[in-house]
Enzyme design. Structure first.
Site, PDB file in Angstrom:
ATOM      1  N   HIS A   1      -6.205 -10.625  -7.695  1.00 40.75           N
ATOM      2  CA  HIS A   1      -7.588 -10.171  -7.566  1.00 40.75           C
ATOM      3  C   HIS A   1      -8.282 -10.780  -6.353  1.00 40.75           C
ATOM      4  O   HIS A   1      -9.191 -10.160  -5.796  1.00 40.75           O
ATOM      5  CB  HIS A   1      -8.381 -10.517  -8.830  1.00 40.75           C
TER       6      HIS A   1
ATOM      7  N   ASN B   1      -8.177  -0.940 -18.045  1.00 37.95           N
ATOM      8  CA  ASN B   1      -7.227  -1.067 -16.925  1.00 37.95           C
ATOM      9  C   ASN B   1      -5.791  -0.995 -17.434  1.00 37.95           C
ATOM     10  O   ASN B   1      -4.937  -1.838 -17.102  1.00 37.95           O
ATOM     11  CB  ASN B   1      -7.475  -2.373 -16.164  1.00 37.95           C
TER      12      ASN B   1
END
Length: 473
Positions: free
Chosen positions: A360, A324
């Site tokens: 998240h 990521n």
């Protein structure tokens, strides 16, 4: 786009690719990446590359809206609304701290409210999935716009590359936000990079479509390989198995081995998405990253994973740095470095990881995961410093014994890489607490003991400096 995807789906239902897609339980998402992203990039190269900026923005806007509608239907209104409001904030508040704070607060609250109202105890593909990517884009847009009003000498090297010297138009913001190569699963890129794409600068042949078909197909091929690994291994190493009585009945060593293999296989779910979408970005030209020191053209501007480093590094920080990548770079640039005023790196790191956890979602598992990351990374850094400062440990690391050390280190690395990802994937405390109890909180105990023992090991293995050496230092 909807009818195109449906017709192609009917033709490939019995293919291997479709079996991989179906096993991931997110067919629309993968169909969008597989069957739409690449055709859109080709259409852009063939028909829109030499068109005016307005036409290109319209193409990117409507193609991205088509993808969003195909996947999420009328819920596309959420992204549309947030983009319009973000544009109004830029125009009405200008290059001010008020604009930055208002953008951050609005975009994060909207995202968190979306999480709250759509939350389930399973991993679902909902409109909030691309919206979390969009939220970072729009917050970053406000910060880059704010940086554009500062003196150049006060900007860091990263800020100079992303600062906006002019106010973007609404159509430009739409094209940037809905760009088909980054709307669904990333990667993160700046408006300035998007502007370079539209102005035909993102090419190894300035003013012409880039020679990027081969690099794009390489990433696409790697994406297919990793997707295949996940499609084959994923059903055998599922998240839900952790909660079964069968898993509970297995001995401790089996649970550890399961966790080690599980994390390797399940991370390919994310890697395959990133590799395939990176290929779309490369094909369009957005992945162009100039020349390297050897004069070779690079296509890694949108790389979200370094696969070789991911597979070979024995370090937790190595895996984090290979995974990521663009999101981590965004957080480092826009959050961690802007917390410099705190005057403490550990404190800045703590708040950065807290931001990532909240970004998240609202489940407790995210907080546990990133708090464990904070502990693991800092313990590992202490261990690295110990090895570097100890002549004995350094000699062992450089000797013929290193292959054995490497294997042991990799086993520890992947075992405890899976440990914090258990709550990340299981979400709620009743689930991850059950799993941690069944393995006796071994990760917490291991790193707590390491944290306590490392200072004493340093006294044993690192020779003390003499008085004269200390004075010289």
């Amino acid at each position: 786009v909807h009818f195109y995807c449906k017709s192609v789906l009917n033709e490939i239902q019995n293919s291997f690719v479709y079996s991989c897609i179906a096993s991931c339980h997110v067919p629309n998402l993968f169909l969008s990446v597989f069957l739409v992203g690449y055709p859109f990039a080709l259409v852009y190269r063939w028909f829109f590359f030499h068109q005016s900026a307005t036409v290109v923005h319209l193409f990117h806007t409507f193609s991205g809206l088509a993808l969003a509608t195909f996947n999420f239907g009328s819920r596309v209104c959420h992204s549309f609304l947030c983009i319009v409001i973000q544009f109004l904030l830029l125009r009405l508040m200008g290059r001010t701290v008020t604009c930055v704070l208002s953008s951050f607060i609005f975009q994060m609250i909207y995202l968190l409210m979306g999480y709250y109202y759509t939350a389930t105890e399973e991993y679902d593909i909902k409109w909030t999935m691309p919206h979390c990517v969009l939220a970072l884009k729009l917050i970053g847009l406000a910060l880059d716009y704010y940086d554009g009003g500062k003196e150049q000498v006060s900007l860091s090297a990263d800020q100079k590359k992303s600062a906006l010297n002019s106010t973007p138009s609404l159509l430009e913001v739409f094209g940037f936000s809905y760009f088909y190569g980054g709307f669904l699963v990333g990667p993160q890129f700046t408006l300035q990079n998007y502007q370079h794409l539209v102005s035909r600068e993102m090419s190894d042949v300035p003013g012409q479509p880039p020679n990027s078909v081969v690099p794009a197909m390489k990433r696409f091929g790697l994406g297919l390989i990793t997707l295949s690994v996940f499609a084959i291994g994923g059903p055998h190493y599922s998240d839900s198995y952790y909660l079964t009585d069968e898993f509970e009945a297995h001995p401790f060593w089996y649970k550890c081995v399961y966790m080690l293999v599980w994390v390797k296989i399940n991370l390919y779910k994310y890697i395959s998405c990133w590799l395939i979408t990176e290929g779309v970005c490369i094909l369009s030209g957005l992945g162009y990253n100039g020349k390297n020191e050897k004069g070779e053209h690079q296509w890694d501007a949108c790389a979200n994973v370094r696969l070789w480093l991911f597979e070979t590094t024995p370090l937790f920080t190595g895996t984090i740095n290979s995974f990521n990548i663009n999101t981590n770079a965004w957080v480092a640039r826009q959050v961690f470095k802007r917390l410099r005023f705190l005057g403490n790196k550990l404190l800045s790191q703590m708040f950065t990881l807290l931001f990532l956890a909240v970004w998240h979602g609202l489940h407790s598992g995210y907080l546990i995961c990133f708090s464990l990351e904070f502990i693991i990374v800092n313990v590992e850094r202490q261990a690295e410093t110990l090895v570097r400062d100890s002549p004995l440990l350094t000699s062992i690391a450089q000797s013929h014994l290193y292959p054995f050390v490497y294997v042991v280190q990799q086993l520890i690395h992947w075992l405890f890489m899976g440990y914090p990802l258990v709550p990340f994937c299981l979400f709620t405390y009743d689930k991850w607490l059950k799993v941690y109890s069944s393995i006796y909180f071994s990760g917490h105990i291991f790193f707590f003991i390491a944290f306590l023992v490392l200072p004493y090991l340093r006294k044993v293995f690192v020779p003390r400096k003499r008085g004269s050496e200390k004075k010289e230092d």
